[in-house]
Every structure is written in C-alpha cells, then in structure tokens.
Design a protein around this motif. Structure first.
Motif, short mmCIF file in Angstrom:
data_model
loop_
_atom_site.label_atom_id
_atom_site.label_comp_id
_atom_site.label_asym_id
_atom_site.label_seq_id
_atom_site.Cartn_x
_atom_site.Cartn_y
_atom_site.Cartn_z
N ASP A 296 0.84 -1.21 0.00
CA ASP A 296 0.00 0.00 0.00
C ASP A 296 0.87 1.26 0.00
O ASP A 296 0.61 2.21 -0.74
N ALA A 297 1.89 1.28 0.85
CA ALA A 297 2.79 2.43 0.92
C ALA A 297 3.56 2.58 -0.39
O ALA A 297 3.73 3.70 -0.90
N TYR A 298 4.01 1.46 -0.94
CA TYR A 298 4.79 1.47 -2.17
C TYR A 298 3.97 1.99 -3.34
O TYR A 298 4.49 2.72 -4.19
N ALA A 299 2.68 1.66 -3.37
CA ALA A 299 1.82 2.17 -4.44
C ALA A 299 1.74 3.69 -4.39
O ALA A 299 1.74 4.36 -5.43
N LYS A 300 1.68 4.24 -3.19
CA LYS A 300 1.65 5.70 -3.05
C LYS A 300 2.99 6.32 -3.45
O LYS A 300 3.04 7.40 -4.06
N ILE A 301 4.06 5.66 -3.10
CA ILE A 301 5.38 6.16 -3.49
C ILE A 301 5.52 6.15 -5.01
O ILE A 301 5.93 7.15 -5.62
N ARG A 302 5.14 5.08 -5.65
CA ARG A 302 5.23 5.00 -7.11
C ARG A 302 4.26 5.97 -7.78
O ARG A 302 4.48 6.40 -8.91
N ALA A 303 3.19 6.34 -7.06
CA ALA A 303 2.25 7.33 -7.60
C ALA A 303 2.78 8.76 -7.46
O ALA A 303 2.24 9.67 -8.10
N GLY A 304 3.79 8.94 -6.60
CA GLY A 304 4.37 10.28 -6.48
C GLY A 304 4.65 10.75 -5.07
O GLY A 304 5.08 11.89 -4.87
N ALA B 91 6.73 11.12 -1.80
CA ALA B 91 8.08 10.96 -1.27
C ALA B 91 8.05 10.36 0.14
O ALA B 91 8.96 9.66 0.55
N LEU B 92 6.97 10.67 0.87
CA LEU B 92 6.77 10.15 2.21
C LEU B 92 5.35 9.61 2.32
O LEU B 92 4.47 9.97 1.53
N THR B 93 5.12 8.78 3.32
CA THR B 93 3.78 8.22 3.57
C THR B 93 3.51 8.27 5.07
O THR B 93 4.44 8.40 5.88
N GLU B 94 2.23 8.17 5.44
CA GLU B 94 1.85 8.16 6.85
C GLU B 94 0.77 7.12 7.12
O GLU B 94 -0.05 6.83 6.24
N VAL B 95 0.78 6.59 8.34
CA VAL B 95 -0.25 5.64 8.78
C VAL B 95 -0.88 6.13 10.08
O VAL B 95 -0.27 6.88 10.83
N TYR B 96 -2.09 5.68 10.31
CA TYR B 96 -2.80 5.92 11.57
C TYR B 96 -3.69 4.72 11.86
O TYR B 96 -3.42 3.93 12.76
N THR B 97 -4.75 4.57 11.05
CA THR B 97 -5.75 3.53 11.30
C THR B 97 -5.13 2.14 11.36
O THR B 97 -5.49 1.32 12.21
N ALA B 98 -4.19 1.85 10.46
CA ALA B 98 -3.59 0.52 10.44
C ALA B 98 -2.87 0.21 11.74
O ALA B 98 -2.79 -0.95 12.16
N LEU B 99 -2.33 1.23 12.39
CA LEU B 99 -1.63 1.01 13.66
C LEU B 99 -2.60 0.51 14.72
O LEU B 99 -2.24 -0.30 15.58
#
Length: 361
Positions: free
Chosen positions: A308-316, A318-326
């Motif tokens: 999921d994070a990698y898809a966002k990175i490949r979409a553009g 540079a950084l990602t964040e999580v909350y609900t998954a934690l």
C-alpha cells in the motif's frame, strides 16, 4: 501478542477509551530512562535504500505517523521508538478546546476503518510547546499540524494559524496547515483557492519572520481533503504551489461511505482506513502530475501493508503516513513495513526510494 491478547482487550473498550489508555501507556514508556533510545536501536530502519533528504533534513524511512493519534505530543519518544521515519502531532489550536461531544470515535472492523468526529480536541499551543521543549533529543523529525479554534470565524482564521506558528516554531521540524478536517464547521471552506493561497502566504511570511528569532525555518505543508471536485482539487494544488508551500499531504479523512458494511457507517465524521486507500493513491498521482514533482508529497490513507505504501510512493509520494492501520495491526507495523519496503525496492531494482517516487505517474 498484540493481535492475540492486547487488541481483543482494547476492542472490548469504547474506541476513545482504548485510545486514551494506549496513549497513557505510551506516555509512561516515553518517560522511562533510556528505553526509547534503546528500542529505537532495534526498530530503526537500517536499509540505506529507505533513506532520503528532504528540505535539507534526513529521513531514515519514508514511513511516518499521521496527525490525530498523538494530538498533544504525549508519547513522541515511544512512537519514534516504533521505527517511524517522522512523527506528526496535533492538530493543535491556539487555545485549548474539548472538541465535539462523545461518543466521537468509532471502529468499523470488517472494513478496516475508523470514523472520527473529534473536533480538534487538544490542550492548546502553549501546552504542546512545553511538551516538545521537554523532549529535545529526537531520533525522528516531529511535525506539528496546526488548525483554528472552533469559535474562530473563518474571516479571522489566519490569525489562529499564525499564533500556532509563533508559539511552536522553535520546536517544530515542519508545520502542516490543516484546512481539510470535516469535523470543524466551515474549515474546509478555507480550501477555496483564493483563501488557501492567502493563508499559505501568511503562514510562510510568519515562518520567515520567526527564522531570526528561533534560528529554525521549518518547511510548511498543506493537507487537502479527498472529497474535493477534481477542478477544485487542481485549483487547490495550484494555489498551494503558487503561494510557495514546501509540500502537500494527500489526503485527510473522507465523508464518503461507499462500500462500507459495518453499522457504524451511519456515524457522522471523517472516515479513515482501507476504504480510502485507492482514492488517496489516485489523488497522490494527480497531485504529482499537477506539481510535476516540484514539491514533496506525503501520501496518507489506507496504508496497511508495504505494498500500500509502495503504491503511493510510485504514484508520487516521497513520504507516507499511517494511523488507522496502527490501531488494527499494532506496534510492530512500522518495523514490518520498513522491512518489506526495502524488499520491494530491491525487487524492482531501485537503489533508493527516491528513484521509485512517481514511477507510475
């Protein structure tokens, strides 16, 4: 252990009670002598492919903690100890406020989602400053998400954001201008391109004015909603870019209830988690194309796995964040995502995460 023991016990409690109980425990852990730094040695990303420098600052991992989980910076050392590359606290307002009436936080387990209508409940900018000032050693950057008080009319909102900057600039590694929460009446109206540009320019001017006083010039990012009409989203991105903001966060929670199966879908508030994953990734791609990669984008929404994070990175992103998954996956999630992200980069032949940013855009 989290899934078998702690999660079942926490999920028997009211969602907000479980939230406060967990924060208190993490706050206590944060104050244990040497524990956060020792834990960080075990969890810190060790893969050099995950490291990058943005705004002149190093990030050991592209994975961060989203705002809303630790509004008052009660457990920053503990969250850093989990292996995050950065931690975002807040939303903070100039004055303390209780937020909306309870209940205001709801789980939707079959959907892997949360609905909240917290309403910027926080202890205020001065209290946040005191906590962050007492935590000078930072293994990961700490971003501060800022907003306006509920009682402040929109025509005076700029003043609230500037007050937050003045109070917090010497302890913030970055500011996030929050104009996209659905839980403060009228707040999202500030996303109108003209109003948004004026707000961003004012915040940037205040940051520049404070540079001499604090010897610190934190980057300023703007967090946008996922529910904007495509034309309004484009206008908002362009306004942020033209005003000179240093980055974008895409996106906040959504008012959409499409595809939800749990009874709590009827609750008012912003939805986060798995149902937002695809929409937020599409918006990251749109923002990257609109900005042509000129400013870093932070992708948020529905990240439960490294894929999921990698898809966002490949979409553009540079950084990602999580909350609900934690909440659903537990404290081992950041370390697992970091490990698996490294494997994905290796699989696709990328020597560094920066090489993957925007690969699919």
């Amino acid at each position: 252990m989290y899934r078998r023991l702690l999660k079942p016990a926490l999920f028997r409690l009211d969602a907000e009670e479980a939230h406060h109980l967990t924060l208190r425990a993490l706050g206590l852990a944060s104050r244990l002598p040497a524990w956060p730094s020792l834990a960080r040695r075990l969890t810190a990303p060790a893969d050099p492919r995950l490291t990058q420098t943005l705004w002149g600052r190093p990030f050991a991992s592209p994975l961060g903690l989203a705002a809303g989980l630790d509004k008052n910076a009660e457990a920053v050392p503990a969250f850093s100890a989990l292996g995050f590359g950065f931690v975002e606290v807040g939303t903070v307002t100039p004055l303390a406020q209780p937020g909306n009436e309870r209940p205001r936080l709801f789980r939707l387990p079959p959907d892997g989602a949360l609905i909240n209508r917290m309403g910027f409940n926080n202890a205020g900018a001065e209290a946040l400053h005191a906590r962050l000032a007492a935590q000078p050693a930072r293994p990961a950057p700490v971003w501060v998400n800022i907003g306006k008080n509920k009682a402040t009319p929109n025509e005076e909102a700029v003043g609230d954001y500037l007050k937050c900057v003045r109070v917090l600039q010497d302890v913030a590694d970055a500011f996030v201008v929050n104009v996209s929460s659905p839980n403060t009446p009228g707040l999202r109206a500030l996303q109108a391109a003209g109003d948004l540009a004026a707000l961003v320019r004012a915040v940037l001017a205040e940051v520049e004015a404070g540079r001499v006083r604090t010897l610190n010039r934190p980057p300023v990012l703007v967090k946008l909603a996922p529910d904007l009409h495509p034309a309004d989203f484009e206008a908002g991105v362009n306004a942020v870019l033209e005003a000179g903001a240093d980055g974008l966060i895409v996106s906040n929670t959504t008012l959409s209830r499409e595809g939800l199966g749990h009874a709590n879908r009827a609750e008012a508030g912003g939805l986060s988690g798995r149902p937002l994953r695809r929409r937020s990734t599409e918006l990251v791609r749109d923002a990257y194309r609109l900005t042509r990669g000129r400013v870093p984008i932070v992708g948020v929404g529905g990240i439960f796995s490294a894929e999921d994070a990698y898809a966002k990175i490949r979409a553009g992103a540079a950084l990602t964040e999580v909350y609900t998954a934690l909440i659903y996956e537990g404290p081992g999630l950041p370390m697992q995502l970091n490990r698996d992200l490294g494997k994905l980069l290796e699989r696709d032949g990328f020597r560094n995460v920066t090489d993957a940013v925007g690969a699919d855009a």
